[in-house]
Scaffold this motif. Sequence first.
Motif, PDB file in Angstrom:
ATOM      1  N   LYS A   1      -8.336  -1.973   7.646  1.00  0.00           N
ATOM      2  CA  LYS A   1      -7.602  -2.697   7.005  1.00  0.00           C
ATOM      3  C   LYS A   1      -5.979  -2.774   7.594  1.00  0.00           C
ATOM      4  O   LYS A   1      -5.213  -3.721   7.525  1.00  0.00           O
ATOM      5  N   LEU A   2      -5.456  -1.686   7.859  1.00  0.00           N
ATOM      6  CA  LEU A   2      -4.338  -1.695   8.496  1.00  0.00           C
ATOM      7  C   LEU A   2      -4.175  -2.728   9.943  1.00  0.00           C
ATOM      8  O   LEU A   2      -3.280  -3.377  10.143  1.00  0.00           O
TER       9      LEU A   2
ATOM     10  N   TYR B   1       0.838  -1.126  -0.090  1.00  0.00           N
ATOM     11  CA  TYR B   1      -0.001   0.104   0.024  1.00  0.00           C
ATOM     12  C   TYR B   1       0.940   1.313   0.077  1.00  0.00           C
ATOM     13  O   TYR B   1       0.313   2.388  -0.482  1.00  0.00           O
TER      14      TYR B   1
ATOM     15  N   SER C   1       1.087   4.013   9.784  1.00  0.00           N
ATOM     16  CA  SER C   1       1.094   3.256   8.605  1.00  0.00           C
ATOM     17  C   SER C   1       2.398   3.446   7.832  1.00  0.00           C
ATOM     18  O   SER C   1       2.525   2.981   6.632  1.00  0.00           O
TER      19      SER C   1
ATOM     20  N   LYS D   1     -15.468   3.306   8.834  1.00  0.00           N
ATOM     21  CA  LYS D   1     -14.943   4.109   7.542  1.00  0.00           C
ATOM     22  C   LYS D   1     -15.391   5.391   7.504  1.00  0.00           C
ATOM     23  O   LYS D   1     -16.761   5.363   7.337  1.00  0.00           O
TER      24      LYS D   1
ATOM     25  N   SER E   1      -4.907   6.745   1.881  1.00  0.00           N
ATOM     26  CA  SER E   1      -4.237   5.463   1.880  1.00  0.00           C
ATOM     27  C   SER E   1      -5.086   4.402   2.760  1.00  0.00           C
ATOM     28  O   SER E   1      -6.441   4.336   2.406  1.00  0.00           O
ATOM     29  N   LEU E   2      -4.687   3.408   2.945  1.00  0.00           N
ATOM     30  CA  LEU E   2      -5.541   2.101   3.519  1.00  0.00           C
ATOM     31  C   LEU E   2      -5.993   2.868   4.728  1.00  0.00           C
ATOM     32  O   LEU E   2      -5.421   3.369   5.589  1.00  0.00           O
ATOM     33  N   SER E   3      -7.109   2.174   4.847  1.00  0.00           N
ATOM     34  CA  SER E   3      -8.029   2.555   6.209  1.00  0.00           C
ATOM     35  C   SER E   3      -7.486   1.880   7.255  1.00  0.00           C
ATOM     36  O   SER E   3      -6.690   0.930   7.396  1.00  0.00           O
TER      37      SER E   3
ATOM     38  N   GLU F   1     -14.665  -2.801   0.198  1.00  0.00           N
ATOM     39  CA  GLU F   1     -14.486  -1.386  -0.018  1.00  0.00           C
ATOM     40  C   GLU F   1     -15.855  -0.852   0.380  1.00  0.00           C
ATOM     41  O   GLU F   1     -16.348   0.212   0.630  1.00  0.00           O
TER      42      GLU F   1
ATOM     43  N   ASN G   1      -4.111  -6.068   8.691  1.00  0.00           N
ATOM     44  CA  ASN G   1      -2.889  -6.569   8.323  1.00  0.00           C
ATOM     45  C   ASN G   1      -1.791  -6.621   9.270  1.00  0.00           C
ATOM     46  O   ASN G   1      -0.648  -6.697   8.850  1.00  0.00           O
TER      47      ASN G   1
END
Length: 522
Positions: free
Chosen positions: A168-169, A6, A32, A344, A163-165, A410, A172
Amino acid sequence: MELRHYQRELIAEINAEFINKKKLLIQIPIGSGKTITISECIKSWILKGERIVLLLHKPQLLNQVLKKFFKQNLSVKVIENKEDLNSSNLFYIISSETFLELKDNMNFDILIIDEVHHYFEDNIYENLIKNLNNKKILALTSTPCRKDGTALGQNQFDVLIKSLSISKLILNASLSDYKIFSSIDEKILEQGNKTIQGTENFKTSLQKINKIEIKDLIENWFRYAYDKQTIIIASNKEEGKKIADEYCASAINAIYIDFEDEDIDIIVRAFINKEIKIIITTNLLKHGYNCGSIECIQFANPNEDFVSYMQACNQALIPAEDKNSVIILDHSNFINKYGFPDDKFNWSLDQNIFKNNSKEENEEVLEEDFFEKINLAIKQVGERDFREICKAEGIEELHGIEKFIYKDPEEEINNDPISLYLRQFERKCISASANIQRFTEYYTALESLGAEYVNQHEKRNLALQWYFKNLSATPSEWEWQRINEILGYSPDWWKYQKSYIHFKKRKTPKNINIFKQKITSI
């Protein structure tokens, strides 16, 4: 350090947008890898001969920022006066006050504005960019909005790059997961209490939410976050010092500091070294000051704005060694007011972020034992299809819940009671599947190393210890069964091991240290 996917995508998007656009707003969560990402951009621009200026909104952040860029092998020149402009460097750091004084005499191509939301709070952003029509502007923030959620303005930027939310971080493992303890609205408590931990014992009266009792802060900290490195957000300096005194009276090493205090570096270093257990502050986290590993954050300021709330939570989610999750003690009803840290949000250049995130009344009539049945069904996900499980459990109407189990990455998550209830279970289902996949890879690697280092029994125990430490200290029943299959034990082994493994004391086997060195790269 190798860039994550990302981060590479964000760098590519920034460079692509700069071809035709001048003013970019980047939404990038704290933790991040913002410094690494921007450093790679700067290196590529320096190779092209471009001059870059990084703007800091507070001089107290200078030492921390310099250390980060030095680690990325970047040569930086700090501009303090007009004489510093004669340097041959291509990368500069400057405070906003000095920049306003010297910008007409400065020669640069790209202006990077870190924590840009602060300049809108102080109403100086327009003065910063005045007469910079030919310059490229890269504005960074994890919360691209004003205090009340209003957008920063379409007329101020050409494009918003996200960037990545945070959610999601977390999935991950780039950010730490969290547990929230809160007193929330009674209606939400009745319909979705299993989303928020410990509400039945959490002591903060909503009728007196504007006057938080210090004894409640201390009682809840001892109950839910004892011995955790903690930051407390207070309403004001006077209240913060009272909180510090009361914690000290309870034999907990606590201290109050302001962001402007001269000895801030010394106090934060003592906190990082765990010489101080609790820091009470009003503004330390909102300015982005790095406090190391924060294991708990306690909100004791009911008047905190949305941006400061999100900045504080995001700072606390920064991962660290031996940090599994963050405890959030919400004494200010922020969960009901602003939502979860990993919601989100409707980040936009021209709309209020809460416009499409409003909490509408849930008009659906739910069966009395609906949530209990759904709980049982979700625990079985992975064995059978979720819809089949629900049918077997006698759940005739799903009320749209299946879309969260089979959710598009999404798709926006709303804050209605069903969504709140399912959030933790959805994350657990995804995490459990990922945990088993990682465990399979790890154990396969152990199997390939040979018996000269450690026998089969020790390999299995070592793999289990690795699972508890790095993946989950409390595996679900489904995870236990998958672990049982991978390790090749008898069908009922996991039932015994589940209640025993956490308390088992083992001596270090022969050659185990050599063995661990062999698998560090796995």
